[in-house]
Design a protein around this motif. Structure first.
Motif, mmCIF file in Angstrom:
data_model
loop_
_atom_site.group_PDB
_atom_site.id
_atom_site.type_symbol
_atom_site.label_atom_id
_atom_site.label_comp_id
_atom_site.label_asym_id
_atom_site.label_seq_id
_atom_site.Cartn_x
_atom_site.Cartn_y
_atom_site.Cartn_z
ATOM 1 N N UNK A 1 0.809 -1.220 0.000
ATOM 2 C CA UNK A 1 0.000 0.000 0.000
ATOM 3 C C UNK A 1 0.843 1.272 0.000
ATOM 4 N N UNK A 2 2.094 1.204 -0.375
ATOM 5 C CA UNK A 2 2.919 2.403 -0.461
ATOM 6 C C UNK A 2 2.435 3.261 -1.627
ATOM 7 N N UNK A 3 2.607 4.550 -1.523
ATOM 8 C CA UNK A 3 2.151 5.458 -2.566
ATOM 9 C C UNK A 3 3.160 6.580 -2.740
ATOM 10 N N UNK A 4 3.166 7.184 -3.928
ATOM 11 C CA UNK A 4 4.092 8.271 -4.238
ATOM 12 C C UNK A 4 3.726 9.526 -3.465
ATOM 13 N N UNK A 5 4.745 10.274 -3.040
ATOM 14 C CA UNK A 5 4.565 11.570 -2.382
ATOM 15 C C UNK A 5 5.675 12.492 -2.880
ATOM 16 N N UNK B 1 8.406 13.020 -1.370
ATOM 17 C CA UNK B 1 9.689 12.416 -1.010
ATOM 18 C C UNK B 1 9.748 10.911 -1.229
ATOM 19 N N UNK B 2 8.689 10.321 -1.756
ATOM 20 C CA UNK B 2 8.652 8.875 -1.980
ATOM 21 C C UNK B 2 8.348 8.612 -3.450
ATOM 22 N N UNK B 3 9.251 7.877 -4.091
ATOM 23 C CA UNK B 3 9.105 7.549 -5.508
ATOM 24 C C UNK B 3 8.837 6.059 -5.674
ATOM 25 N N UNK B 4 7.985 5.701 -6.620
ATOM 26 C CA UNK B 4 7.805 4.301 -6.978
ATOM 27 C C UNK B 4 9.039 3.817 -7.716
ATOM 28 N N UNK B 5 9.301 2.530 -7.634
ATOM 29 C CA UNK B 5 10.471 1.948 -8.296
ATOM 30 C C UNK B 5 10.472 2.269 -9.791
ATOM 31 N N UNK B 6 9.309 2.256 -10.431
ATOM 32 C CA UNK B 6 9.223 2.498 -11.876
ATOM 33 C C UNK B 6 9.587 3.936 -12.259
ATOM 34 N N UNK C 1 -5.328 10.999 3.965
ATOM 35 C CA UNK C 1 -5.452 12.415 3.669
ATOM 36 C C UNK C 1 -4.440 12.836 2.602
ATOM 37 N N UNK C 2 -4.733 13.901 1.945
ATOM 38 C CA UNK C 2 -3.831 14.443 0.940
ATOM 39 C C UNK C 2 -4.031 15.943 0.847
ATOM 40 N N UNK C 3 -3.469 16.527 -0.188
ATOM 41 C CA UNK C 3 -3.585 17.966 -0.393
ATOM 42 C C UNK C 3 -3.761 18.232 -1.886
ATOM 43 N N UNK D 1 -3.118 27.445 -15.515
ATOM 44 C CA UNK D 1 -3.430 27.098 -14.132
ATOM 45 C C UNK D 1 -3.747 25.617 -14.084
ATOM 46 N N UNK D 2 -3.128 24.906 -13.128
ATOM 47 C CA UNK D 2 -3.362 23.474 -12.964
ATOM 48 C C UNK D 2 -3.688 23.174 -11.514
ATOM 49 N N UNK D 3 -4.327 22.045 -11.288
ATOM 50 C CA UNK D 3 -4.499 21.529 -9.937
ATOM 51 C C UNK D 3 -3.876 20.141 -9.890
ATOM 52 N N UNK D 4 -3.255 19.839 -8.763
ATOM 53 C CA UNK D 4 -2.642 18.522 -8.559
ATOM 54 C C UNK D 4 -3.084 18.014 -7.187
ATOM 55 N N UNK D 5 -3.767 16.867 -7.185
ATOM 56 C CA UNK D 5 -4.093 16.182 -5.940
ATOM 57 C C UNK D 5 -2.879 15.330 -5.596
ATOM 58 N N UNK D 6 -2.403 15.458 -4.375
ATOM 59 C CA UNK D 6 -1.119 14.856 -4.029
ATOM 60 C C UNK D 6 -1.202 14.110 -2.699
ATOM 61 N N UNK D 7 -0.606 12.909 -2.673
ATOM 62 C CA UNK D 7 -0.437 12.180 -1.417
ATOM 63 C C UNK D 7 0.518 12.960 -0.526
ATOM 64 N N UNK D 8 0.406 12.760 0.765
ATOM 65 C CA UNK D 8 1.275 13.441 1.721
ATOM 66 C C UNK D 8 1.875 12.421 2.675
ATOM 67 N N UNK D 9 3.174 12.543 2.919
ATOM 68 C CA UNK D 9 3.826 11.714 3.935
ATOM 69 C C UNK D 9 4.378 12.639 5.013
ATOM 70 N N UNK D 10 4.842 12.040 6.099
ATOM 71 C CA UNK D 10 5.352 12.832 7.225
ATOM 72 C C UNK D 10 6.599 13.627 6.862
#
Length: 172
Positions: free
Chosen positions: A22-26, A28-33, A109-111, A122-131
């Motif tokens: 269940x890991x997700x990109x943020x 500071x966190x990148x997927x292996x691909x 939660x995200x931002x 103008x763009x919007x980006x929904x983004x995962x958030x990590x600590x």
């Protein structure tokens, strides 16, 4: 009794494996691909920020693990037809439980950032958030990474606004 303990251990292991997936990109966190892939960057300014809820998509892995564990436990409850019926009921209950568990785990939660880019779009980006991530604020200078899979809005206040043209290689 040993069979039920073994089935429970296998089910617990499958659930743990699913949880690790269940890991997700943020920021500071990148997927292996994504490692080693080119990230096109555009600079801009944050004009709006809002908290959002992100609901995960079921992969099916936890439902499958739940169905297998439920079938094994249900089949061990009787003999003959009742064993088959118990297995079918256990599989259905286990699949539903596994699916619900995965959905709950993937909810987070995200931002959402609204950014005006240098080109005026103008763009919007929904983004995962990590600590480890920096929550950006209105008027922050940012760079938006665009790679076709996952867009990131990253802080850029610390980057220079003007640099010398990089040295290249001249061909003879």
């Amino acid at each position: 009794m040993v069979n039920k303990q073994r089935t429970s251990a296998v089910l617990a292991a499958l659930v743990l494996i699913s949880l690790c997936a269940c890991q997700y990109s943020t920021q500071t966190r990148y997927n292996y691909s994504e490692v080693g892939q080119v990230q096109v960057v555009q600079f801009g300014t944050v004009v709006a920020v809002r908290d959002i809820d992100i609901y995960g998509e079921n992969s099916g892995a936890t439902a499958l693990a739940g169905a297998a564990g439920g079938a094994a436990l249900g089949a061990g409850t009787g003999n003959g037809f009742s064993s088959v019926a118990g297995g079918v009921a256990g599989a259905a209950a286990g699949a539903a439980l596994g699916s619900g568990l995965e959905q709950a785990i993937r909810r987070r939660g995200g931002v959402e950032y609204t950014v005006v880019l240098q080109n005026g779009k103008t763009i919007t980006v929904a983004q995962n958030v990590s600590e480890k991530d920096t929550i950006l604020e209105i008027n922050d200078r940012v760079m938006v990474q665009i790679n076709g899979q996952y867009q990131r809005v990253l802080p850029a206040n610390n980057l220079p606004e003007e640099i010398e043209k990089p040295k290249g290689i001249k061909l003879k």
